[in-house]
Design a protein around this motif. Structure first.
Motif, mmCIF file in Angstrom:
data_model
loop_
_atom_site.group_PDB
_atom_site.id
_atom_site.type_symbol
_atom_site.label_atom_id
_atom_site.label_comp_id
_atom_site.label_asym_id
_atom_site.label_seq_id
_atom_site.Cartn_x
_atom_site.Cartn_y
_atom_site.Cartn_z
ATOM 1 N N LEU A 1 1.023 -1.359 -0.169
ATOM 2 C CA LEU A 1 -0.008 0.002 -0.076
ATOM 3 C C LEU A 1 1.149 1.388 0.189
ATOM 4 O O LEU A 1 0.460 2.425 -0.515
ATOM 5 C CB LEU A 1 -0.952 -0.097 1.121
ATOM 6 C CG LEU A 1 -2.052 -0.756 1.240
ATOM 7 C CD1 LEU A 1 -2.832 -0.916 2.411
ATOM 8 C CD2 LEU A 1 -3.073 -0.486 -0.121
ATOM 9 N N ILE A 56 -6.337 3.879 1.160
ATOM 10 C CA ILE A 56 -5.836 4.515 -0.119
ATOM 11 C C ILE A 56 -6.467 5.721 -0.084
ATOM 12 O O ILE A 56 -5.649 6.909 -0.306
ATOM 13 C CB ILE A 56 -6.063 3.749 -1.435
ATOM 14 C CG1 ILE A 56 -5.362 2.443 -1.208
ATOM 15 C CG2 ILE A 56 -5.333 4.596 -2.572
ATOM 16 C CD1 ILE A 56 -5.827 1.524 -2.209
ATOM 17 N N ILE A 104 1.824 3.328 -3.397
ATOM 18 C CA ILE A 104 0.952 4.109 -4.063
ATOM 19 C C ILE A 104 1.390 5.562 -3.910
ATOM 20 O O ILE A 104 0.864 6.207 -4.993
ATOM 21 C CB ILE A 104 -0.588 3.821 -3.560
ATOM 22 C CG1 ILE A 104 -1.061 2.553 -3.978
ATOM 23 C CG2 ILE A 104 -1.444 5.147 -4.067
ATOM 24 C CD1 ILE A 104 -2.305 2.211 -3.277
#
Length: 436
Positions: free
Chosen positions: A210, A250, A213
């Motif tokens: 993650l 996110i 990103i």
């Protein structure tokens, strides 16, 4: 209604069988050029990606992607002096765009990965279809189809598509590390194919990556979000808890995912095809949360203006008890009927106690309201003795304000009083200018 749906489905299948997209005259012309001076038994080009998926799923095909063994330079040479217009959209990535009769084709040379860093991939051109399939993200995006409709499926994508299974090609951890955007693309395809539960190994690989990103360009992320919000079933985020948790990690700015509970029962299907509206539903509240999102992702003015619009009038709705009552006509005049109807839908999805019945009632009210034309203009004011352009603008604004306050009915005598005040002000200003 059910019978009508069945008839439409049957017509769609018959059309697909007798008039498949790959038999169009444009595509025939394109393949004739590609195959010129080549071995007739060799596969020099095949359809791949979204157009093949959509064809197999009986969906509308908008974009057509074609993979080929030819390099971009060879392609440019082949289509030189033809009816196809060549646009060099991504030569460094092995891609060109062809335009013919207003139809667009993305042509990309077969590639194999050499090195990746999670944001960019170093690739090498190849003529190996198997190698090209191995560098793609999901099995459903590695289904190839030749110009006759014959399928080449090296990654077993057809079966995964049939089962609505979003499966990475090879090791999910490795594929994600090659390009972190694939995390968001996994979410997009999971929503599209209504996955209610995701593979635990894939979820583990996503969670481990993650942080990657944040290294992606905001433009690439925003582009994926637009695709997600363009006619995807976002209610799946309510049912697939793991997917929802990843989505929130996110995009923490999307604070209002609970609104999706109402949003799954769209009362206006056109709104599901309006990504700016979906952004608004998930971002806009009584604070300035949306402003941070716009700054972070450097959004377009179109999206920024839409978010600001809903933010401004949603706050007014919350503050003013008469917003949809005594002040309804005035508010409709200020923002227009179409915009006001959009605002009503926003309120419906944002307010738990704003029922479908209340929405329908207010939509009917808006449709029935008749707003007269503003009865004053520059010519009228000039006849009344105001000649300066700026003062005419000021006078019109004052008259309009009073006209609205008096329920769109300003008498001539009342208008004359306002005009006389402005004329006196004009004389005072002229006198002060002479003294100075």
């Amino acid at each position: 209604m059910e019978q009508l749906s069945k008839n439409i489905s049957l017509i769609s299948k018959l059309k697909k069988y007798f008039f498949p997209f790959y038999k169009s005259k444009e595509i025939k012309a394109l393949f004739n050029i590609l195959e010129k001076n080549t071995d007739r038994n060799s596969k020099v080009a095949m359809f791949v990606g979204g157009c093949v998926r959509k064809f197999l799923d009986d969906e509308f095909i908008d974009d057509i992607d074609i993979a080929t063994v030819f390099s971009p330079e060879q392609l440019k040479d082949k289509f030189k002096d033809t009816s196809f217009k060549v646009i060099e959209t991504g030569l460094e990535h092995g891609s060109i765009t062809l335009i013919y009769n207003d139809q667009k084709f993305e042509i990309t040379t077969l590639r194999k990965d050499i090195e990746t860093d999670g944001r960019h991939a170093e690739v090498e051109f190849t003529d190996d279809w198997q190698k090209d399939s191995e560098r793609r993200d999901f099995s459903i995006n590695a289904i190839y189809m030749d110009k006759k409709g014959k399928i080449f499926d090296p990654q077993n994508g057809v079966e995964d598509l049939r089962n609505k299974r979003i499966k990475f090609i090879g090791d999910p951890l490795k594929r994600i590390e090659e390009d972190y955007l694939r995390i968001i693309r996994f979410i997009r395809f999971s929503l599209k194919y209504k996955n209610l539960a995701s593979d635990l190994n894939i979820l583990k690989a996503i969670k481990l990556n993650l942080n990657g990103i944040k290294h992606l360009s905001k433009e690439r992320i925003l582009n994926e979000l637009y695709k997600i919000f363009l006619d995807h079933d976002l209610s799946i985020l309510k049912k697939n808890v793991e997917l929802r948790n990843i989505f929130q990690l996110i995009f923490p700015e999307f604070r209002y995912l609970e609104r999706l509970e109402k949003f799954k029962n769209l009362v206006d299907k056109n709104l599901s095809k309006n990504p700016e509206f979906v952004f608004s539903i998930l971002l806009v509240g009584e604070d300035d949360n949306h402003e941070y999102f716009c700054h972070k992702y450097k959004t377009s003015n179109k999206l920024k203006n839409k978010l600001n619009f809903f933010s401004k009038y949603y706050k007014l709705f919350k503050e003013n008890k008469n917003f949809l009552k005594k002040d309804l006509k005035k508010n409709i005049y200020q923002i227009g009927k179409d915009n006001f109807r959009g605002l009503l839908y926003f309120i419906y999805y944002s307010e738990k106690n704003f029922s479908k019945k209340a929405l329908d009632k207010n939509i009917d009210l808006v449709n029935s309201v008749k707003i007269p034309n503003f009865p004053f203009n520059g010519d009228i004011l000039m006849k009344k003795g105001i000649t300066d352009g700026k003062k005419i603008g000021y006078a019109l604004a004052e008259l309009e304000k009073e006209w609205i306050e008096k329920d769109f009915n300003l008498k001539d005598q009342e208008a004359s009083v306002i005009v006389d005040k402005i004329k006196k002000l004009e004389k005072t200003l002229n006198y002060m200018t002479i003294l100075l």
